[in-house]
Design an enzyme around this catalytic site. Structure first.
Site, PDB file in Angstrom:
ATOM      1  CE  LYS A  13     -20.522   9.485   2.914  1.00 28.66           C
ATOM      2  NZ  LYS A  13     -21.093   8.215   3.384  1.00 28.66           N
ATOM      3  NE  ARG A  88     -15.039   6.081   4.969  1.00 27.03           N
ATOM      4  CZ  ARG A  88     -15.619   6.163   3.774  1.00 27.03           C
ATOM      5  NH1 ARG A  88     -15.245   7.084   2.913  1.00 27.03           N
ATOM      6  NH2 ARG A  88     -16.570   5.321   3.443  1.00 27.03           N
ATOM      7  NE  ARG A 122     -23.739   1.370  -2.398  1.00 34.11           N
ATOM      8  CZ  ARG A 122     -23.031   2.228  -1.646  1.00 34.11           C
ATOM      9  NH1 ARG A 122     -23.416   3.492  -1.542  1.00 34.11           N
ATOM     10  NH2 ARG A 122     -21.980   1.814  -0.973  1.00 34.11           N
ATOM     11  NE  ARG A 155     -19.025   0.308  -2.962  1.00 33.31           N
ATOM     12  CZ  ARG A 155     -19.000   1.470  -2.301  1.00 33.31           C
ATOM     13  NH1 ARG A 155     -19.633   2.528  -2.785  1.00 33.31           N
ATOM     14  NH2 ARG A 155     -18.356   1.579  -1.171  1.00 33.31           N
ATOM     15  NE  ARG A 166     -18.613   0.095   3.186  1.00 32.34           N
ATOM     16  CZ  ARG A 166     -19.613   0.128   2.302  1.00 32.34           C
ATOM     17  NH1 ARG A 166     -20.292  -0.968   2.016  1.00 32.34           N
ATOM     18  NH2 ARG A 166     -19.934   1.255   1.728  1.00 32.34           N
TER      19      ARG A 166
HETATM   20  P1  AMP Z   1     -17.023   4.926  -0.028  1.00 30.61           P
HETATM   21  O1  AMP Z   1     -17.249   4.817  -1.499  1.00 30.61           O
HETATM   22  O2  AMP Z   1     -16.894   6.347   0.449  1.00 30.61           O
HETATM   23  O3  AMP Z   1     -18.011   4.115   0.774  1.00 30.61           O
HETATM   24  O4  AMP Z   1     -15.582   4.276   0.252  1.00 30.61           O
HETATM   25  C1  AMP Z   1     -15.341   2.914  -0.010  1.00 30.61           C
HETATM   26  C2  AMP Z   1     -14.122   2.448   0.756  1.00 30.61           C
HETATM   27  O5  AMP Z   1     -12.958   3.189   0.343  1.00 30.61           O
HETATM   28  C3  AMP Z   1     -14.182   2.642   2.264  1.00 30.61           C
HETATM   29  O6  AMP Z   1     -14.910   1.610   2.929  1.00 30.61           O
HETATM   30  C4  AMP Z   1     -12.705   2.621   2.618  1.00 30.61           C
HETATM   31  O7  AMP Z   1     -12.188   1.305   2.565  1.00 30.61           O
HETATM   32  C5  AMP Z   1     -12.093   3.399   1.452  1.00 30.61           C
HETATM   33  N1  AMP Z   1     -12.064   4.842   1.750  1.00 30.61           N
HETATM   34  C6  AMP Z   1     -12.766   5.839   1.129  1.00 30.61           C
HETATM   35  N2  AMP Z   1     -12.502   7.022   1.669  1.00 30.61           N
HETATM   36  C7  AMP Z   1     -11.606   6.808   2.668  1.00 30.61           C
HETATM   37  C8  AMP Z   1     -10.962   7.637   3.623  1.00 30.61           C
HETATM   38  N3  AMP Z   1     -11.203   8.963   3.669  1.00 30.61           N
HETATM   39  N4  AMP Z   1     -10.102   7.059   4.495  1.00 30.61           N
HETATM   40  C9  AMP Z   1      -9.849   5.743   4.464  1.00 30.61           C
HETATM   41  N5  AMP Z   1     -10.438   4.888   3.608  1.00 30.61           N
HETATM   42  C10 AMP Z   1     -11.318   5.413   2.718  1.00 30.61           C
END
Ligand code: AMP
Length: 210
Positions: A13, A88, A122, A155, A166
């Site tokens: 994404k 989410r 990654r 990360r 996740r």
């Molecule tokens: P991402 O970079 O989108 O994979 O997000 C990394 C982490 O940030 C996720 O695993 C969650 O812990 C947190 N996070 C990001 N977006 C959300 C969301 N919309 N709701 C809750 N936690 C989020």
């Protein structure tokens, strides 16, 4: 055009959003990037969410919704945006509908086996957030970002225990959004497995820009 990018972690994404910004000239809003910047800056938000994110769990809806609501009130997103990583959960989607209606939801479809391969390799730039991959797209100079020279790192939530967590969280809490948006008639599916250039072409067709 107001777009939501849906799909499991590792579907690409973030990478696709960077390409879509060049095509559509609209801002890319990634809640994950906002949270990671807050963690790097050791701000109150960052301190609050660090342990949750490192463990692969979701930040609470109230905090996340407030953050996106504030961002979507700014002038640069009046005509369009790409929301990546939000909503989410169903409550987040319902809250979003109260302050902004998306035109299309792009569902990046990919099996768990491909997610594990992608996330295991990654690497991310600590400074500009660009994503690399040790096999498919490694930085020219090891450990350094090709675009800004920042440090390229793994990360915390891309380490194996957190990846599994996740994926579980995605299946339980985020995947129900596919039907939520399909029922609204605004969901389009894009196969996220091919090479980036192919996914970009399919994305363009899906949003009527092909
Ligand atoms: P991402 O970079 O989108 O994979 O997000 C990394 C982490 O940030 C996720 O695993 C969650 O812990 C947190 N996070 C990001 N977006 C959300 C969301 N919309 N709701 C809750 N936690 C989020």
């Amino acid at each position: 055009m107001k777009l939501i990018f849906l799909g499991p972690p590792g579907a690409g994404k973030g990478t696709l959003a960077a390409k879509a910004v060049e095509i559509l000239h609209i801002p890319h809003i990634s809640t994950g990037v906002v949270f990671r910047s807050a963690i790097a800056a050791k701000s109150p938000l960052g301190i609050k969410v660090k342990a949750i994110i490192d463990a692969g769990k979701l930040v609470d809806d109230e905090t996340t919704i407030a953050l996106v609501k504030e961002r979507l009130a700014q002038d640069d997103v009046k005509t369009g945006y790409i929301l990546d990583g939000f909503p989410r959960t169903i409550p987040q989607a319902e809250a979003l509908a109260d302050f902004s209606e998306a035109d299309k939801v792009v569902n990046f479809d990919i099996p768990d086996s491909s997610v594990l391969e992608r996330l295991g390799g990654r690497r991310v730039c600590r400074k500009c957030g660009h994503n690399f991959h040790v096999i498919f797209d490694s930085p020219k100079k090891e450990g350094l970002c090709d675009y800004c020279g920042g440090e390229v790192y793994v990360r915390e939530d891309d380490k194996s225990g957190s990846i599994q967590k996740r994926l579980e969280v995605y299946r339980a809490q985020t995947a129900p959004l596919i039907d939520f948006y399909r029922n609204k008639g605004i969901l389009v599916d894009v196969d996220a497995r091919p090479a980036v250039d192919v996914v970009v072409e399919n994305f363009k067709k899906a949003v009527g820009k092909g």
